[in-house]
Design a protein around this motif. Structure first.
Motif, short mmCIF file in Angstrom:
data_model
loop_
_atom_site.label_atom_id
_atom_site.label_comp_id
_atom_site.label_asym_id
_atom_site.label_seq_id
_atom_site.Cartn_x
_atom_site.Cartn_y
_atom_site.Cartn_z
N THR A 161 -3.04 -4.45 -3.67
CA THR A 161 -3.38 -3.19 -3.01
C THR A 161 -3.69 -3.47 -1.54
O THR A 161 -4.52 -4.33 -1.22
N ARG A 173 0.17 2.16 5.58
CA ARG A 173 -0.27 1.80 4.22
C ARG A 173 0.89 1.96 3.23
O ARG A 173 1.15 1.07 2.41
N GLN A 197 2.61 -1.07 1.28
CA GLN A 197 2.48 -1.06 -0.17
C GLN A 197 3.85 -1.13 -0.84
O GLN A 197 4.04 -1.87 -1.81
#
Length: 317
Positions: free
Chosen positions: A15, A155, A159
């Protein structure tokens, strides 16, 4: 019979944390500078001047000596010695004759050691400065409206990237498991073909480091034949891998449909930073066949993963 259902493996799910997003934003700030027009003073070192210029040598223009709207950073040393210094202290709108002498070692033989004059028109004077991590930076560099949106965009991209990498690693672990006890007979021709690929891959890796296979052989003290022999275990493993995938494809009736090939082509464009139109001229029957093979293999690996018992382990990246 090859047993490819019910394998067991661990999927490491990373994560993306806030610190990694901060690092990516810092890298973006380092990679991008913005220019601001200067109106109230003459040029100075470290300014960027935007020029139109035409060069003459012996009263005649020469090839490569003309440009318009050319951004030149004063003090960068990118132009002929003495050129940039003569543009210090100028203002937007000035016309300047810059007199220089080409270096003796200049790569264009007809200009080497010759005197020249460049008729320059200063269009703009600009200063370069780093961005701050604010909404303006998000709009101009990130293509979004705010820093909050930029953080979410980064992000999502990070990811997706780590998820794809983790998925690739998971599939490779599964295929490694699969061929631990799958060792069908391999012909000499199959092994030779796999070894050829291994050696070509080695040469490509060395080329990226500006080395040849012969230079590498000298450094390592091994002959080409010895290096080829070193790669027999990996080549044999690669053949077994392809044979295992081929059996899965046959038993499951896996095919490369048009949509999947089109998706693979789009992914190829994305990976190479090209548009569909830019890559289209290179899309021939050979490329189409290669994409079809990659699609079939990926579908087989997807099935291998989907039929496995996967334990997910959460990590921070």
């Amino acid at each position: 019979m090859l047993e490819y259902r019910g394998l067991k493996a661990t999927f490491e799910h990373l994560t993306i944390d806030e610190a990694e997003i901060d690092r990516q934003i810092s890298r973006l700030i380092e990679q991008h500078v913005r220019t601001i027009r200067v109106e109230n003073r003459p040029s100075q070192l470290d300014d960027e001047v935007v020029l139109d210029f035409t060069g003459e040598c012996g009263g005649a223009a020469f090839e490569g000596g003309h440009a318009e709207n050319y951004p030149l950073l004063l003090g960068s040393g990118t132009f002929i010695p003495g050129f940039e210094e003569q543009l210090v202290g100028r203002r937007a709108g000035d016309d300047v004759d810059v007199n220089v002498t080409f270096p003796v070692g200049y790569p264009v033989a007809s200009l080497a050691g010759q005197k020249a004059v460049f008729h320059c028109h200063v269009r703009e004077i600009r200063v370069r400065e780093k961005y701050r991590p604010n909404d303006e930076f998000a709009r101009e560099v990130g293509g979004v409206r705010s820093m909050a949106e930029l953080r979410e965009k980064i992000r999502a991209e990070l990811q997706a990237r780590v998820d794809r990498q983790a998925d690739r690693e998971l599939k490779e672990r599964l295929i490694d498991q699969l061929i631990e006890h799958f060792h069908p007979e391999i012909t000499a021709e199959q092994l030779d073909a796999a070894l050829d690929i291994e050696m070509r891959d080695l040469e490509s890796q060395l080329a990226s480091q500006n080395l040849t296979l012969d230079q590498y052989a000298q450094f390592t003290g091994r002959t080409r034949a010895q290096m080829r022999e070193d790669r027999v275990p990996q080549a044999r493993k690669n053949v077994w891998r392809q044979m295992a995938i081929a059996e899965i494809v046959e038993r499951e009736g896996i095919e490369a449909d048009e949509e999947s090939v089109a998706d693979a082509f789009a992914a190829l464009c994305r990976d190479h930073g090209m548009t569909l139109e830019q890559l289209q001229p290179y899309f021939d029957s050979q490329m189409e066949a290669a994409l079809a093979r990659s699609v079939v293999e990926e579908k087989a690996l997807d099935l291998l993963r989907d039929c496995a018992e996967i334990t997910v382990v959460e990590k921070q990246a």
